[in-house]
Design a protein around this motif. Structure first.
Motif, short mmCIF file in Angstrom:
data_model
loop_
_atom_site.label_atom_id
_atom_site.label_comp_id
_atom_site.label_asym_id
_atom_site.label_seq_id
_atom_site.Cartn_x
_atom_site.Cartn_y
_atom_site.Cartn_z
N LEU A 104 68.38 31.08 32.58
CA LEU A 104 68.58 31.06 31.13
C LEU A 104 67.26 31.04 30.37
O LEU A 104 67.15 31.60 29.28
N GLU A 152 76.81 28.29 33.76
CA GLU A 152 75.80 28.65 32.76
C GLU A 152 76.45 28.94 31.41
O GLU A 152 75.94 28.54 30.36
N LEU A 199 75.74 35.84 33.65
CA LEU A 199 75.83 34.39 33.63
C LEU A 199 76.95 33.90 34.53
O LEU A 199 78.04 34.47 34.56
#
Length: 228
Positions: A45, A10, A6
């Motif tokens: 995601l 994010e 990530l």
């Protein structure tokens, strides 16, 4: 679920969705927190099944999924990323010390951040009326816990046998997932209920992982009710 998967923006969106514990649109994320989730980050995601997104008018709205909650649990106590700034440092200090409260209270992150509207409505005050005859008891309420126990009884070979939550959820497909999860977390504290992770993680299918309930800092996949 390592940090390297990530980006910092994010991670910020994930933690914000955790704190909101509801679906939040991009315009609201931007207005309230200076964040958005679009393009490759949204796809990333979504593909990880950390966040689900749907169109809401001309914008996207986002909801943290169970795997996203699990990431947030695993992120408690993580080291502050470089060049994060003082505000992020304060946030990480809060996250790093949350487990102390969770452990003392026997709570999960979902218990801490759930919204009031997710809680069951209080029972209405009784209205004065002529008492019903003692020979005519009121019917039992068909609540979520009763449905879970009934589904388990139908699926288990014997009391105390392990049953996959994948099968339990299939039997309760008409109930909102949030209600089932909340009730499972409540039942986890009952003496006759056992909810555990699958010890052989390699045996879990994608469906099994999606059916897990997050309790404490673990995804749990199996339910047993009764003496073991």
């Amino acid at each position: 679920m390592t940090d390297e998967k990530l980006s910092l923006p994010e991670k910020a969106v994930m933690i914000t969705l955790m704190a909101e514990a509801r679906e939040v649109s991009n315009p609201e994320l931007k207005q309230r927190y200076g964040l958005t989730l679009d393009g490759k980050s949204r796809t990333h995601l979504n593909d990880l099944r950390f966040v689900s997104s749907r169109r809401q008018g001309r914008a996207f709205a986002h909801l943290l999924e169970d795997r996203g909650w699990a990431w947030c649990v695993g992120h408690l106590g993580a080291e502050l990323p470089p060049r994060s700034g003082s505000a992020a440092g304060a946030l990480y200090a809060v996250l790093a010390n949350l487990p102390r409260h969770l452990d003392r209270a026997g709570l999960s992150l979902a218990d801490v951040f759930h919204r009031d509207e997710d809680a069951p409505a209080p029972a209405p005050a009784p209205v004065a009326a002529v008492p019903a005859p003692r020979t005519a008891p009121a019917p039992a309420a068909d609540d979520t816990e009763a449905r879970i126990r009934a589904a388990y009884a139908d699926l288990a070979d014997a009391p105390g046998a392990w049953v996959s939550l994948t099968l339990i959820r299939a039997d309760l497909a008409d109930l909102p997932r949030a209600d089932v999860d909340r009730t499972l977390r409540h039942m986890y504290r009952l003496p006759d209920v056992h909810i555990v992770p699958e010890s052989n993680q390699k045996s879990l299918s994608t469906v099994d992982r999606a059916a897990a309930v997050i309790i404490g800092d673990q995804e749990k996949h199996l339910l047993a009710i009764g003496n073991r």
